[in-house]
Design a protein around this motif. Structure first.
Motif, PDB file in Angstrom:
ATOM      1  N   ARG A  77      87.155  78.177  37.231  1.00  0.00           N
ATOM      2  CA  ARG A  77      87.116  77.652  38.594  1.00  0.00           C
ATOM      3  C   ARG A  77      85.777  77.004  38.910  1.00  0.00           C
ATOM      4  O   ARG A  77      85.428  76.814  40.060  1.00  0.00           O
ATOM      5  CB  ARG A  77      87.394  78.777  39.575  1.00  0.00           C
ATOM      6  CG  ARG A  77      88.790  79.326  39.397  1.00  0.00           C
ATOM      7  CD  ARG A  77      89.098  80.364  40.388  1.00  0.00           C
ATOM      8  NE  ARG A  77      90.441  80.899  40.109  1.00  0.00           N
ATOM      9  CZ  ARG A  77      91.127  81.619  40.943  1.00  0.00           C
ATOM     10  NH1 ARG A  77      90.631  81.922  42.112  1.00  0.00           N
ATOM     11  NH2 ARG A  77      92.325  82.061  40.615  1.00  0.00           N
ATOM     12  N   ASN A  79      84.949  73.860  38.140  1.00  0.00           N
ATOM     13  CA  ASN A  79      85.146  72.446  38.484  1.00  0.00           C
ATOM     14  C   ASN A  79      86.441  72.291  39.262  1.00  0.00           C
ATOM     15  O   ASN A  79      87.432  71.766  38.753  1.00  0.00           O
ATOM     16  CB  ASN A  79      85.182  71.578  37.223  1.00  0.00           C
ATOM     17  CG  ASN A  79      83.875  71.607  36.493  1.00  0.00           C
ATOM     18  OD1 ASN A  79      82.821  71.563  37.084  1.00  0.00           O
ATOM     19  ND2 ASN A  79      83.931  71.706  35.173  1.00  0.00           N
ATOM     20  N   MET A  80      86.439  72.698  40.511  1.00  0.00           N
ATOM     21  CA  MET A  80      87.623  72.586  41.347  1.00  0.00           C
ATOM     22  C   MET A  80      87.807  71.145  41.806  1.00  0.00           C
ATOM     23  O   MET A  80      86.838  70.462  42.135  1.00  0.00           O
ATOM     24  CB  MET A  80      87.500  73.495  42.573  1.00  0.00           C
ATOM     25  CG  MET A  80      87.353  74.973  42.213  1.00  0.00           C
ATOM     26  SD  MET A  80      88.775  75.660  41.394  1.00  0.00           S
ATOM     27  CE  MET A  80      89.861  75.857  42.784  1.00  0.00           C
ATOM     28  N   THR A  81      89.044  70.676  41.805  1.00  0.00           N
ATOM     29  CA  THR A  81      89.348  69.321  42.278  1.00  0.00           C
ATOM     30  C   THR A  81      90.220  69.403  43.503  1.00  0.00           C
ATOM     31  O   THR A  81      91.038  70.318  43.675  1.00  0.00           O
ATOM     32  CB  THR A  81      90.086  68.494  41.193  1.00  0.00           C
ATOM     33  OG1 THR A  81      91.271  69.181  40.832  1.00  0.00           O
ATOM     34  CG2 THR A  81      89.210  68.316  39.976  1.00  0.00           C
ATOM     35  N   ARG A  82      90.059  68.440  44.396  1.00  0.00           N
ATOM     36  CA  ARG A  82      90.847  68.401  45.619  1.00  0.00           C
ATOM     37  C   ARG A  82      92.215  67.809  45.321  1.00  0.00           C
ATOM     38  O   ARG A  82      92.352  66.881  44.542  1.00  0.00           O
ATOM     39  CB  ARG A  82      90.158  67.558  46.682  1.00  0.00           C
ATOM     40  CG  ARG A  82      88.844  68.181  47.131  1.00  0.00           C
ATOM     41  CD  ARG A  82      88.324  67.377  48.279  1.00  0.00           C
ATOM     42  NE  ARG A  82      88.917  67.908  49.491  1.00  0.00           N
ATOM     43  CZ  ARG A  82      88.240  68.371  50.507  1.00  0.00           C
ATOM     44  NH1 ARG A  82      86.922  68.308  50.460  1.00  0.00           N
ATOM     45  NH2 ARG A  82      88.834  68.859  51.558  1.00  0.00           N
ATOM     46  N   ILE A  83      93.195  68.339  45.952  1.00  0.00           N
ATOM     47  CA  ILE A  83      94.569  67.811  45.793  1.00  0.00           C
ATOM     48  C   ILE A  83      94.930  67.020  47.032  1.00  0.00           C
ATOM     49  O   ILE A  83      94.685  67.388  48.131  1.00  0.00           O
ATOM     50  CB  ILE A  83      95.570  68.970  45.601  1.00  0.00           C
ATOM     51  CG1 ILE A  83      95.220  69.700  44.309  1.00  0.00           C
ATOM     52  CG2 ILE A  83      96.980  68.443  45.579  1.00  0.00           C
ATOM     53  CD1 ILE A  83      96.111  70.878  44.017  1.00  0.00           C
TER      54      ILE A  83
END
Length: 83
Positions: A77, A79-83
């Protein structure tokens, strides 16, 4: 073979490290004065490990079983990416 734990300089032990054999039962970890490992947490850990390792009883779970435990998955977790 044994496992060596180094103690924190904040915690005062008679020596800087302690050695535990790999066949030490998890239920007895609280006696080794590892910080934040009491009877209740050692019992919970032994019960969970016995279930995962296929042991019949929590008293059969050892430090070696704990070291050989590998989780089923790892979720990175960082490198979390936005959805």
């Amino acid at each position: 073979m044994s496992l060596t734990f180094y103690s924190s300089p904040i915690i005062h032990h008679s020596s800087l490290f302690m050695t535990l054999p790999l066949d030490t039962p998890i239920l007895l970890l609280w006696q080794s004065e590892i910080p934040r490992v009491g009877q209740a947490s050692a019992r919970r850990l032994a019960l969970a490990l016995a279930h995962v390792a296929g042991k019949g009883d929590a008293g059969e779970a050892t430090i070696e079983d704990l070291l050989n435990y590998l989780p089923l998955r790892y979720e990175d977790r960082s490198n979390m990416t936005r959805i």
